[in-house]
Each structure stands twice: as C-alpha cells, then as structure tokens.
Design a protein around this motif. Structure first.
Motif, PDB file in Angstrom:
ATOM      1  N   PHE A 230     -16.919  41.658  18.486  1.00 31.38           N
ATOM      2  CA  PHE A 230     -18.237  42.266  18.336  1.00 31.38           C
ATOM      3  C   PHE A 230     -18.563  42.592  16.878  1.00 31.38           C
ATOM      4  O   PHE A 230     -19.672  43.040  16.583  1.00 31.38           O
ATOM      5  CB  PHE A 230     -18.330  43.535  19.186  1.00 31.38           C
ATOM      6  N   ARG A 231     -17.594  42.371  15.991  1.00 33.45           N
ATOM      7  CA  ARG A 231     -17.865  42.543  14.560  1.00 33.45           C
ATOM      8  C   ARG A 231     -18.185  41.214  13.878  1.00 33.45           C
ATOM      9  O   ARG A 231     -18.387  41.189  12.668  1.00 33.45           O
ATOM     10  CB  ARG A 231     -16.660  43.210  13.883  1.00 33.45           C
ATOM     11  N   VAL A 232     -18.208  40.135  14.656  1.00 35.63           N
ATOM     12  CA  VAL A 232     -18.593  38.825  14.118  1.00 35.63           C
ATOM     13  C   VAL A 232     -20.096  38.664  14.316  1.00 35.63           C
ATOM     14  O   VAL A 232     -20.561  38.515  15.451  1.00 35.63           O
ATOM     15  CB  VAL A 232     -17.836  37.683  14.823  1.00 35.63           C
ATOM     16  N   PRO A 233     -20.896  38.700  13.261  1.00 31.64           N
ATOM     17  CA  PRO A 233     -22.363  38.695  13.415  1.00 31.64           C
ATOM     18  C   PRO A 233     -22.896  37.535  14.253  1.00 31.64           C
ATOM     19  O   PRO A 233     -23.766  37.743  15.116  1.00 31.64           O
ATOM     20  CB  PRO A 233     -22.856  38.614  11.961  1.00 31.64           C
ATOM     21  N   SER A 234     -22.398  36.333  14.040  1.00 31.12           N
ATOM     22  CA  SER A 234     -22.905  35.176  14.782  1.00 31.12           C
ATOM     23  C   SER A 234     -22.593  35.281  16.268  1.00 31.12           C
ATOM     24  O   SER A 234     -23.392  34.854  17.111  1.00 31.12           O
ATOM     25  CB  SER A 234     -22.319  33.874  14.224  1.00 31.12           C
ATOM     26  N   TYR A 235     -21.444  35.852  16.581  1.00 28.70           N
ATOM     27  CA  TYR A 235     -21.081  36.019  17.988  1.00 28.70           C
ATOM     28  C   TYR A 235     -22.015  37.020  18.662  1.00 28.70           C
ATOM     29  O   TYR A 235     -22.425  36.824  19.821  1.00 28.70           O
ATOM     30  CB  TYR A 235     -19.628  36.481  18.096  1.00 28.70           C
ATOM     31  N   GLN A 365     -11.136  34.577  25.595  1.00 27.95           N
ATOM     32  CA  GLN A 365     -11.849  35.829  25.821  1.00 27.95           C
ATOM     33  C   GLN A 365     -13.268  35.784  25.262  1.00 27.95           C
ATOM     34  O   GLN A 365     -14.191  36.369  25.835  1.00 27.95           O
ATOM     35  CB  GLN A 365     -11.074  36.999  25.199  1.00 27.95           C
ATOM     36  N   ALA A 366     -13.445  35.085  24.144  1.00 22.95           N
ATOM     37  CA  ALA A 366     -14.793  34.966  23.575  1.00 22.95           C
ATOM     38  C   ALA A 366     -15.725  34.247  24.550  1.00 22.95           C
ATOM     39  O   ALA A 366     -16.864  34.678  24.773  1.00 22.95           O
ATOM     40  CB  ALA A 366     -14.745  34.211  22.242  1.00 22.95           C
ATOM     41  N   PHE A 367     -15.246  33.155  25.129  1.00 25.22           N
ATOM     42  CA  PHE A 367     -16.060  32.433  26.108  1.00 25.22           C
ATOM     43  C   PHE A 367     -16.246  33.259  27.378  1.00 25.22           C
ATOM     44  O   PHE A 367     -17.307  33.221  27.997  1.00 25.22           O
ATOM     45  CB  PHE A 367     -15.419  31.087  26.439  1.00 25.22           C
ATOM     46  N   ALA A 368     -15.201  33.991  27.777  1.00 25.48           N
ATOM     47  CA  ALA A 368     -15.308  34.802  28.987  1.00 25.48           C
ATOM     48  C   ALA A 368     -16.361  35.890  28.830  1.00 25.48           C
ATOM     49  O   ALA A 368     -17.198  36.102  29.711  1.00 25.48           O
ATOM     50  CB  ALA A 368     -13.946  35.420  29.328  1.00 25.48           C
ATOM     51  N   ILE A 369     -16.331  36.596  27.695  1.00 27.67           N
ATOM     52  CA  ILE A 369     -17.311  37.659  27.467  1.00 27.67           C
ATOM     53  C   ILE A 369     -18.712  37.073  27.361  1.00 27.67           C
ATOM     54  O   ILE A 369     -19.668  37.595  27.944  1.00 27.67           O
ATOM     55  CB  ILE A 369     -16.957  38.442  26.191  1.00 27.67           C
ATOM     56  N   TRP A 370     -18.831  35.981  26.633  1.00 27.95           N
ATOM     57  CA  TRP A 370     -20.139  35.376  26.396  1.00 27.95           C
ATOM     58  C   TRP A 370     -20.732  34.764  27.667  1.00 27.95           C
ATOM     59  O   TRP A 370     -21.891  34.988  28.000  1.00 27.95           O
ATOM     60  CB  TRP A 370     -19.986  34.305  25.311  1.00 27.95           C
ATOM     61  N   LEU A 371     -19.893  34.001  28.397  1.00 26.22           N
ATOM     62  CA  LEU A 371     -20.401  33.258  29.552  1.00 26.22           C
ATOM     63  C   LEU A 371     -20.383  34.053  30.849  1.00 26.22           C
ATOM     64  O   LEU A 371     -21.241  33.847  31.707  1.00 26.22           O
ATOM     65  CB  LEU A 371     -19.586  31.969  29.743  1.00 26.22           C
ATOM     66  N   THR A 372     -19.393  34.914  31.011  1.00 23.90           N
ATOM     67  CA  THR A 372     -19.278  35.587  32.308  1.00 23.90           C
ATOM     68  C   THR A 372     -19.772  37.027  32.300  1.00 23.90           C
ATOM     69  O   THR A 372     -20.057  37.571  33.363  1.00 23.90           O
ATOM     70  CB  THR A 372     -17.812  35.581  32.813  1.00 23.90           C
ATOM     71  N   ILE A 373     -19.881  37.640  31.121  1.00 20.73           N
ATOM     72  CA  ILE A 373     -20.414  39.000  31.071  1.00 20.73           C
ATOM     73  C   ILE A 373     -21.868  38.993  30.601  1.00 20.73           C
ATOM     74  O   ILE A 373     -22.774  39.388  31.331  1.00 20.73           O
ATOM     75  CB  ILE A 373     -19.551  39.903  30.178  1.00 20.73           C
ATOM     76  N   PHE A 374     -22.105  38.499  29.391  1.00 22.02           N
ATOM     77  CA  PHE A 374     -23.472  38.544  28.877  1.00 22.02           C
ATOM     78  C   PHE A 374     -24.397  37.574  29.595  1.00 22.02           C
ATOM     79  O   PHE A 374     -25.542  37.903  29.891  1.00 22.02           O
ATOM     80  CB  PHE A 374     -23.467  38.302  27.368  1.00 22.02           C
ATOM     81  N   GLU A 375     -23.911  36.378  29.874  1.00 23.10           N
ATOM     82  CA  GLU A 375     -24.752  35.470  30.652  1.00 23.10           C
ATOM     83  C   GLU A 375     -24.987  36.026  32.047  1.00 23.10           C
ATOM     84  O   GLU A 375     -26.080  35.918  32.609  1.00 23.10           O
ATOM     85  CB  GLU A 375     -24.105  34.084  30.751  1.00 23.10           C
ATOM     86  N   THR A 376     -23.948  36.636  32.596  1.00 23.56           N
ATOM     87  CA  THR A 376     -24.060  37.212  33.928  1.00 23.56           C
ATOM     88  C   THR A 376     -25.085  38.340  33.969  1.00 23.56           C
ATOM     89  O   THR A 376     -25.886  38.439  34.900  1.00 23.56           O
ATOM     90  CB  THR A 376     -22.688  37.741  34.390  1.00 23.56           C
ATOM     91  N   ILE A 377     -25.065  39.203  32.954  1.00 24.33           N
ATOM     92  CA  ILE A 377     -26.043  40.282  32.893  1.00 24.33           C
ATOM     93  C   ILE A 377     -27.447  39.701  32.851  1.00 24.33           C
ATOM     94  O   ILE A 377     -28.360  40.162  33.545  1.00 24.33           O
ATOM     95  CB  ILE A 377     -25.786  41.182  31.673  1.00 24.33           C
ATOM     96  N   GLY A 378     -27.619  38.656  32.041  1.00 24.19           N
ATOM     97  CA  GLY A 378     -28.923  38.012  31.950  1.00 24.19           C
ATOM     98  C   GLY A 378     -29.359  37.415  33.276  1.00 24.19           C
ATOM     99  O   GLY A 378     -30.493  37.624  33.729  1.00 24.19           O
ATOM    100  N   TRP A 379     -28.448  36.667  33.912  1.00 16.88           N
ATOM    101  CA  TRP A 379     -28.757  36.062  35.212  1.00 16.88           C
ATOM    102  C   TRP A 379     -29.113  37.143  36.226  1.00 16.88           C
ATOM    103  O   TRP A 379     -30.057  36.986  37.002  1.00 16.88           O
ATOM    104  CB  TRP A 379     -27.548  35.261  35.705  1.00 16.88           C
TER     105      TRP A 379
END
Length: 444
Positions: A230-235, A365-379
């Motif tokens: 979460f400290r990586v700006p692009s992420y 973990q980066a893909f898991a957080i991005w695809l399964t948490i943030f994408e999930t929240i959006g969906w």
C-alpha cells in the motif's frame, strides 16, 4: 567467455522449463472455474422463472459471491505457500465442482445463494495463484503475450460453451443440468492440474535473467511486507481503478438486460452476447503482441496509454450498446463485440503492470488483494446497487451511470500512472537486483 555485447533479447536463461505447458494447464483450469462461477449470470432468467426470482436476487447472488471471495483469495495464496501452488489450483477446482453440483439441486433462493457463494470462494483461489505463476514463468517482455493467450483462451472457451449452455436451457430445468455438467468438468480439470502442472518457483523468470544471481529461495513474506504494497503509489492507483471498473457489470447483467429491457429470449440472449468474447479474444491477443512494440517506442508510459484508452473506448461502446434500442439483434451483437474488445485490452496490460512494480515473492498477495479484495468490493457494490436500482429505474438507466460515466472517471484516475509507474518499476527492479547479487558479491 561471455560476449558483453551480445543481445539479451532472447537469452536461454529466461526460458523457464514447462512454461507453455503450465500456461495451457492454468488456462484450462481457469476456463472451467470461471465458467462454473459465472454460469448463474447466464442462466439466471431460467433460474428466476423456476424459483420465482428477479434482478434484485441476481444482484444479491453476485454480491455475496464476491464478498465471500474477498477473504478467500489471500487465504488461498497463503495456503499455496504451505502446501504448494499445484495443490491449491487443483483444490480450488475440486471444491468449485462440489459446491456447483450442490447448487444444481437448489430448491429455493437461500440454498442457491449459499452454494453459489461457496463455489465463488473456491474458484477465486486459482486466479491470483495463476497470475503469480505466469509472472514467474515469463520475463516482463513476454508477460503481456502470455497473459493475452491466457485470457483469450478463456474467451474462446466461453464462445464454445455458449451454444452448449443455450441447448441446456431448452430442457426442463436446464439450468440444473448446466451447473451439474460444469461441476463434473471441474473435477476433471483438477485431476489434470495434478498430473501436468510443474511449479517454476517464485521469481524464476526474474532470477534467471541475471546469470550472476543466487538461486536461493526468496525470503518469506510477512504481514509487514504485504502492508508495504500500500506504499507503492502505482499499486494504490491500480486498486482504486479496480474499484471504478464498472465494465465488470456487463458480465453480470448483460443477458438479464437483453431479456428484461429488450425483450429477447433467454436462450437467444446467451448467443447474442457471445460476440463480446470474440471481440475480447481478438483484442487481448493483439495487444499481447503489440505491447512490446509500444514498450520500445513509448517506454513504460505506453502501457498506461493503452489502459486509459481501453476505459474511454468501453464507455463510448456501452453508450451505443445500452442506451439505444434497436429493432434487430445484430446491432447488439456488434456492440457487445466492441465492448468485449475494449475489455480485452485490459488483462494483458494491467497484470504485467502489477507484476512489474512488486517483488516476485509478493506477487501472489498483490494479485490476491487487487483481484479478490478490491475487485470484489467493486463487483459487490455494483451488483447490489444495480440489482436494487434496476428494479426501480431499469437496467438501462443503471448502465448509463456505471458503464459510461464511471468508466470515464476511471480513465481520468489512471492518468496518475504516467508519473508513478516508471518510478515504481525502477525501484522494484533495483531492490531485487541488489538483494539477489548481494550473496555472490560478499562471497567474492
């Protein structure tokens, strides 16, 4: 002696063993898992008629399934570090089959909701693990092409399975037969994973590109490392963009829209949306080959440009596809193909972007957080809001704000990557290079 002037365009050392076979196996597993998990969306009008449901129930099913997937994604990745990625990919397919088969026997909404949620939580595990394995198997210059093949194969399979699903819908309780058949396919593909998949190892492609680096296992990932993402700006920008990815809604309500708003039969509507897969396949394969050329001419910012254009073009396509009523079905088919093409530009670009800005051991973990948490929240937000608002205002109005307006906002947010992405890529590469060369330097 090694020639220092030799071109590194295709070094032997970056050819990770079994990478294409692994890609084929992972693609096959994802085809089955994704088809099983998304089957309810395609057959929902028949389910609704059988169980007396409406669009609001579809929104709840989609949202709960995604919410169940949110914690499951990181847990599957964590489990992969304990029992191995091969076993996790196989296990996700087996469990998706079990719950999908149980869902086929549902007699009420609550039962269907429970089993589809468990099925979604099972199937989601294969996605972040597969993305990490592909990133480990192919160097950065080939990741877009590998991702293109991966996602194109998913769409080609969808095209092939669409008519089969339509045939099932012509049977009495055809949606039950369709879910049962896909459950059996999940069992079969799980066995194929155990037989054919060979894990390349974390960071294999990155490590082998530098002959002087150590072959030691990468360091263990702790909570501090994961929070460091979460400290990586692009992420952070990529996660925010995922929350704004309204185009995902067309996958949930596309068939329902054609049936309820345009009066098209369910079986025909399933066929009408198939061109979305055609457009998606053509675009995702094409950009996989074109991206290396853009990288050479525009540098890292070329990827950002493609990603941004994909959002704008999708919004324009959705405007004509969902806000204008046509007398024939072929205009819908063409416009669904256009929306699919715009969607297809995303995966071969955004996955390599994420892979390039984090250390190899953090990719899962980066893909898991991005695809399964943030994408999930959006969906979940889109599904619940769209399902509820559709009952009151209709899907056409909902699509105008989410598929058109929100996607333009998403494109604007991605502009930040023009500044942050090149810096984050350089920082990640420097960190890994310094760490990997440290042992050999100290030894000398």
């Amino acid at each position: 002696m090694t020639d220092p002037n030799a071109t590194p365009a295709a070094p032997v050392s970056d050819r990770v063993p079994h990478r294409w076979r692994n890609l084929a196996v992972l693609s096959s597993a994802s085809i089955v898992d994704n088809t099983e998990a998304g089957l309810v969306n395609n057959v929902f009008p028949s389910i609704a008629a059988s169980l007396r449901l409406d669009s609001g129930h579809l929104g709840v099913i989609a949202a709960v399934g995604k919410l169940a997937s949110a914690p499951a994604g990181p847990l599957w990745v964590w489990l992969a570090t304990r029992i191995g990625r091969r076993w996790v990919v196989a296990l996700t397919s087996f469990l998706a089959g079990v719950f999908g088969l149980a869902g086929a026997f549902s007699t009420d909404f609550v039962t269907l909701l429970i089993f589809t949620a468990l099925m979604a939580a099972s199937a989601i595990g294969g996605s972040p693990v597969s993305m990490a394995v592909i990133s480990d198997s192919f160097p950065d210059r080939l990741r877009a092409r590998a991702m293109g093949f991966y996602f194109a194969s998913l769409q080609v399979a969808t095209l092939a399975l669409g008519p089969v699903i339509a045939l099932f819908l012509n049977l009495e309780d055809g949606w039950r037969w369709a879910m049962g058949a896909m459950a059996i396919a999940c069992f079969l593909i799980g066995g194929c994973v155990l037989l054919l998949f060979r894990d390349p190892g974390v960071g294999a492609s990155d490590r082998l590109l530098r002959p002087g680096t150590t072959t030691a296992e990468p360091p263990r990932v702790g909570l501090r490392d994961v929070l460091g993402l979460f400290r990586v700006p692009s992420y952070v920008v990529m996660m925010l963009s995922r929350l704004l990815s309204g185009h995902l809604l067309i996958l949930i309500f596309g068939v329902q829209f054609l049936v309820t708003e345009r009066g098209i039969d369910n079986a025909l509507a399933v066929l009408v949306v198939l061109p979305l897969g055609v457009g998606y396949t053509i675009a995702t394969l094409s950009i996989g080959f074109a991206l290396p050329v853009l990288d050479r001419r525009l540098g890292a910012r070329g990827r950002v440009l493609v990603l941004q254009l994909a959002q704008v073009l999708f919004a324009m396509s959705a405007l004509f596809a969902t806000q204008i009523e046509y007398d024939a079905v072929w205009p819908y088919a063409l416009l669904w193909a256009a929306m699919g093409a715009c969607q297809g530009l995303n995966p071969p670009v955004n996955r390599p972007i994420v892979a390039a800005i984090v250390r190899p051991e953090l990719r899962g973990q980066a893909f898991a957080i991005w695809l399964t948490i943030f994408e999930t929240i959006g969906w979940a937000m889109f599904a619940l809001a769209a399902g509820s608002l559709a009952v009151q205002f209709g899907l056409q109005s909902v699509f105008l704000w989410i598929l058109v307006a929100l996607m333009l906002v998403n494109a604007a947010v991605l502009s930040v990557l023009y500044v942050t992405y090149p810096r984050d890529v350089a920082r990640a590469r420097a960190t890994v290079a310094a760490r990997d060369t440290a042992p050999s330097e100290s030894a000398s």
